[in-house]
Enzyme design. Structure first.
Site, PDB file in Angstrom:
ATOM      1  N   CYS A 152       0.847  -1.194   0.000  1.00 38.46           N
ATOM      2  CA  CYS A 152       0.000   0.000   0.000  1.00 38.46           C
ATOM      3  C   CYS A 152       0.881   1.242   0.000  1.00 38.46           C
ATOM      4  CB  CYS A 152      -0.912  -0.016   1.227  1.00 38.46           C
ATOM      5  SG  CYS A 152      -1.959   1.445   1.360  1.00 38.46           S
TER       6      CYS A 152
ATOM      7  N   CYS B 162      -6.473  -5.283 -19.370  1.00 38.94           N
ATOM      8  CA  CYS B 162      -7.437  -4.225 -19.060  1.00 38.94           C
ATOM      9  C   CYS B 162      -6.777  -2.869 -18.846  1.00 38.94           C
ATOM     10  CB  CYS B 162      -8.260  -4.602 -17.834  1.00 38.94           C
ATOM     11  SG  CYS B 162      -7.280  -4.780 -16.318  1.00 38.94           S
TER      12      CYS B 162
ATOM     13  N   CYS C 215      -7.399  -1.222   1.152  1.00 41.58           N
ATOM     14  CA  CYS C 215      -6.388  -1.746   2.054  1.00 41.58           C
ATOM     15  C   CYS C 215      -7.052  -2.020   3.399  1.00 41.58           C
ATOM     16  CB  CYS C 215      -5.254  -0.729   2.213  1.00 41.58           C
ATOM     17  SG  CYS C 215      -4.030  -1.190   3.461  1.00 41.58           S
TER      18      CYS C 215
ATOM     19  N   HIS D 217      -8.410   3.329  -0.931  1.00 43.46           N
ATOM     20  CA  HIS D 217      -9.046   2.748  -2.113  1.00 43.46           C
ATOM     21  C   HIS D 217      -7.955   2.205  -3.025  1.00 43.46           C
ATOM     22  CE1 HIS D 217     -11.734   2.309  -5.553  1.00 43.46           C
ATOM     23  NE2 HIS D 217     -10.812   2.940  -6.270  1.00 43.46           N
TER      24      HIS D 217
ATOM     25  N   HIS E 138     -11.044  -2.397  -7.832  1.00 42.67           N
ATOM     26  CA  HIS E 138     -12.239  -3.230  -7.757  1.00 42.67           C
ATOM     27  C   HIS E 138     -11.876  -4.677  -8.065  1.00 42.67           C
ATOM     28  CE1 HIS E 138     -13.955   0.794  -8.282  1.00 42.67           C
ATOM     29  NE2 HIS E 138     -14.976   0.309  -7.601  1.00 42.67           N
TER      30      HIS E 138
ATOM     31  N   ASP F  58     -14.143 -12.203 -13.406  1.00 39.05           N
ATOM     32  CA  ASP F  58     -13.737 -12.616 -14.755  1.00 39.05           C
ATOM     33  C   ASP F  58     -12.236 -12.892 -14.841  1.00 39.05           C
ATOM     34  OD1 ASP F  58     -12.759 -10.040 -14.547  1.00 39.05           O
ATOM     35  OD2 ASP F  58     -13.786  -9.267 -16.313  1.00 39.05           O
TER      36      ASP F  58
ATOM     37  N   ARG G 238     -10.503 -11.258 -10.669  1.00 34.46           N
ATOM     38  CA  ARG G 238      -9.561 -10.263 -11.211  1.00 34.46           C
ATOM     39  C   ARG G 238      -9.592  -9.050 -10.301  1.00 34.46           C
ATOM     40  NH1 ARG G 238     -10.481  -5.851 -14.957  1.00 34.46           N
ATOM     41  NH2 ARG G 238     -12.533  -6.766 -15.309  1.00 34.46           N
TER      42      ARG G 238
ATOM     43  N   CYS H 166      -8.533  -5.753 -10.000  1.00 36.21           N
ATOM     44  CA  CYS H 166      -8.121  -4.704 -10.925  1.00 36.21           C
ATOM     45  C   CYS H 166      -7.709  -3.502 -10.066  1.00 36.21           C
ATOM     46  CB  CYS H 166      -9.287  -4.376 -11.853  1.00 36.21           C
ATOM     47  SG  CYS H 166      -8.888  -3.194 -13.141  1.00 36.21           S
TER      48      CYS H 166
END
Length: 134
Positions: A45, A63, A94, A100, A103, A107, A116, A118
């Site tokens: 983090c 992505c 975290c 933040h 997400h 998939d 995943r 992301c």
């Protein structure tokens, strides 16, 4: 968060890292060097330095953001329902400081967790595995 802590974080973090971790922002896709980095090591983090992800769980999702099929441990991240932007998603933060991160989506690679994670590269610090060949 207190104003004093807020100012300390503004001084510590880059403007993008602050926007992502404290204001739930998102970096532009394909702008993080971590999205195409395949070195061995750990992702921490950027706010509190807690271990979040390990390179062994990173994969190329195409992505534009660093993607992982699992966090470093069950305790590393927390998940929350996110209904912003007209979507229903699962936010990843975290677990230690609440920053933040991004997400998680269902998939990911089906032969592992199917998930995943992301993650915004701006929310991460990368620590390389030490070279033991010296």
């Amino acid at each position: 968060m207190s104003d004093n802590n807020n100012e300390t974080l503004r001084e510590k973090l880059s403007p993008l890292a602050y926007q992502v971790t404290q204001e739930k922002g998102t970096e532009r896709p394909f702008t993080s060097s971590f999205s195409e980095s395949w070195h061995e090591g750990d992702y921490h983090c950027v706010v509190c330095d807690a271990l979040l992800f390990e390179s062994g769980h990173q994969f190329n999702a195409g992505c534009g953001w660093p993607s992982f099929d699992a966090p470093a441990s069950v305790e590393a991240v927390a998940e929350h329902r996110d209904v912003s932007h007209g979507m229903i998603r699962t936010e990843v933060v975290c677990h230690n400081c609440g920053a933040h991160l991004g997400h998680v989506f269902p998939d990911g690679p089906p032969k592992s967790t199917g998930l995943r994670y992301c993650i915004n590269g701006a929310a991460l610090n990368f620590l390389h595995e030490p070279d033991v060949s010296d």
